[in-house]
Design a protein around this motif. Sequence first.
Motif, PDB file in Angstrom:
ATOM      1  N   ASN A 422       0.861  -1.184   0.000  1.00 13.98           N
ATOM      2  CA  ASN A 422       0.000   0.000   0.000  1.00 13.98           C
ATOM      3  C   ASN A 422       0.897   1.234   0.000  1.00 13.98           C
ATOM      4  O   ASN A 422       2.108   1.141   0.176  1.00 13.98           O
ATOM      5  CB  ASN A 422      -0.944   0.009   1.205  1.00 13.98           C
ATOM      6  CG  ASN A 422      -0.209  -0.192   2.528  1.00 13.98           C
ATOM      7  OD1 ASN A 422      -0.057  -1.325   2.994  1.00 13.98           O
ATOM      8  ND2 ASN A 422       0.251   0.892   3.116  1.00 13.98           N
ATOM      9  N   ALA A 475      -5.344  -1.133  -2.197  1.00 15.16           N
ATOM     10  CA  ALA A 475      -4.257  -2.094  -2.050  1.00 15.16           C
ATOM     11  C   ALA A 475      -3.683  -2.416  -3.420  1.00 15.16           C
ATOM     12  O   ALA A 475      -4.386  -2.339  -4.436  1.00 15.16           O
ATOM     13  CB  ALA A 475      -4.773  -3.366  -1.381  1.00 15.16           C
ATOM     14  N   ALA A 491      -5.664  -1.525   2.606  1.00 14.79           N
ATOM     15  CA  ALA A 491      -6.303  -0.252   2.282  1.00 14.79           C
ATOM     16  C   ALA A 491      -6.463   0.612   3.528  1.00 14.79           C
ATOM     17  O   ALA A 491      -6.274   1.838   3.482  1.00 14.79           O
ATOM     18  CB  ALA A 491      -7.665  -0.505   1.629  1.00 14.79           C
ATOM     19  N   GLU A 494      -3.273   2.068   4.204  1.00 18.25           N
ATOM     20  CA  GLU A 494      -2.963   3.132   3.255  1.00 18.25           C
ATOM     21  C   GLU A 494      -3.527   4.470   3.723  1.00 18.25           C
ATOM     22  O   GLU A 494      -2.964   5.531   3.429  1.00 18.25           O
ATOM     23  CB  GLU A 494      -3.514   2.786   1.871  1.00 18.25           C
ATOM     24  CG  GLU A 494      -3.040   3.725   0.785  1.00 18.25           C
ATOM     25  CD  GLU A 494      -3.211   3.123  -0.601  1.00 18.25           C
ATOM     26  OE1 GLU A 494      -2.283   2.428  -1.075  1.00 18.25           O
ATOM     27  OE2 GLU A 494      -4.274   3.331  -1.210  1.00 18.25           O
TER      28      GLU A 494
END
Length: 729
Positions: A422, A475, A491, A494
């Motif tokens: 990520n 991702a 994600a 991230e």
Amino acid sequence: MTAHRPPHRPTRTALAALLLVGGASLAAPPASAVPRTATDYADVLDLHGTPKAALPGDDEDNNPISTFSDRGAWHSYALPKAGDRAAYGGFSGPLHIAQEYPWWLSKSFSRMRLTEGGRTLDLAAGGTPRFTSQPGRLVQSYDLGRGLSLTLELRFATNRTALVRAEVRNTGSAARTLGAGWSGSLLRPEKAPMRDAPSLKSTEAGVGVDFAKVREKWDYLTDGTERFEVTHKEPVRTTVDGDGYRTEAASPVTLAPGAAHHFDWTESYTFTAAERGREARRARAVLAAPQAYATAGDARWRGYVAGVTRGVPAERRRTAVKSLETLVTNWRSAAGQIKHDGVTPSISYKWFTGGLWAWDSWKQAVGTARFAPELAESQIRAMFDWQITAASKTRPQDAGMVPDAVFYNDPARGGGNWNERNSKPSMASWSVWEVYRKSGDRSFLRELYPKLAAYQAWWYRNRDHDHDGLAEYGATVDPANDSTEERRLAAAWESGLDNAPRFDAKLGTSVVANRAADGALLGYSLDQESVDLNAYLAQDQAYLARIADAIGRPDEAAKWREKSGATNAAVRSKMYDPADGWFHDIALKNGAPLTDRGRGIEGAVPLWTGAATKEQAAHVRQRLTDPGEFATHVPFPTVSKASPYFDSKAYWRGPVWFDHAYVALSGLRRYGYNKDADELTGKLLAGAKGLTGDRPIQENYDPLTGDPLNSPNFSWSASLLLPILSGEQ
């Protein structure tokens, strides 16, 4: 923080020439108007303590002893505690970094003793010694009685070498003839194979420690080429006995009344044979002119102090210098796969020691630029060194992406903490511009501009599932992202707000695949468009416009301004809920605001970036100043106190992080709520326990009690405290 725990964890002139020889080309600004002397900033951090075992820390992997390092060295030291007679004569440590993980090499590797007539002198004969830290150095002062004193000072002379100066002074009426010696022993790790890694060796000028090759991915990493070496200026003889050694000065020293003598030595920690050879030459240069190096180091630190205290009220300056010391101790010079100097999150937490994170770097560079702009530039470069390009053999579809984290070892070398699964929110253009404001280095803008533009393009190519101009966290196509849950986790990482309620699977968060026009898989997105991400992207575009103007590209600047305006418009028209008076993520399928997940601090980001209308900002301000929401004992919890998902101690579900406190305060100031910002700043500084004392700056704090949480000596907290302390927007 950000993907901050590895996958296996359950949650996670002559003077100028001297400086260059010392590996300190990252110089400080001129020390023109230092508001207070260095001694006024003594012990802004409690750096006292002696390790009991080689493995630092407790069950949370935190090292309870704060240490001092400088110039990007990969080893650090502490002071003994007054009354700890067994530690007198030496500095605690060093704490050395086995590529990625911190370990204590010794309780005190170089303990000095003085003898007279064959008798060892009592260093505390004249009273309890004084041990103090000052900006850029550790100092020990001993009164030996009968007119003798000993002062030990430790500074870092290069990015691999500490310089220790011991001054023995005779203030008595008779000449004194003294011998000098040093001793120390290893603290071995308890478990194999790291237990057998270090071994003592005598050398012509002192003593060294060699390290065997150990590749324990999650605990200890060496290549068998590392060395810690003590080099004395004057002739010495060393004998090694198992895990201990004794070094003796070859000749005694006679001190006339009123005279003093310096014993000087260096302590170097290197990773490779090439580094060892280079550092041996540097150490000789340091020992040939130790006072010049000491003077240069003190001048550099006066400049640092001037940089961080400028514009800060007097009563807050000690906290500013604490932030400075935190950032400098976490500075690591280029080594392994880290190609430029950067600031790690914390030397005091196992998992944050040997790597750099993107999001952290953007924030830390902003604070670092106040005292060392070249270091700030280097930190940003260290992340862009690993920006994916179209020539990538494994992930060309991610061209432009900046990985979440890079460490000393990449996966090909057995590194487990490297993270390309990520990225992180794009605050890089803001960071670059803020560094430029301090450095005035337009060439830096020209260098970074195409990289920043490529980073922007990646977001919209790989993270805008429905191509509506609003992006999603997501991702990559990566072996680690091998299931829906792993993609959702990547994600969430991230976002940087890893376990925030808005990303909970139990609340319906899932992922969707993103494909190119030809059907090729590009990656994955959450099924929600996030307000903070898009506000950051709009701000990033506005800063790209400024950069383009500054480097003579007005047509491109106009396009960036147009794009920023459109993104801001989408944020304020689609992501604000009038009924709730707050900004929220919205569902990808129908654009509905996800209000059922509660109000999170991300809803204040549009004030900082300027996306909110005045009316929207007024409603957000009401929430931010409400003690039942975000104006808690320590203001700005990551989740509103009124949320059903609020947990004051659960990472991104309640604790206060200074980066988001800075965003909220700056957002209030942007819309003219300066009085509110001033009052909340006062609450923040007073409520966070230990912040104005000598305790370390923490990763985050309990908003209800002010108790410190998670990693101590945390860099982005220290960095963004600096603008908070000065009341800047």
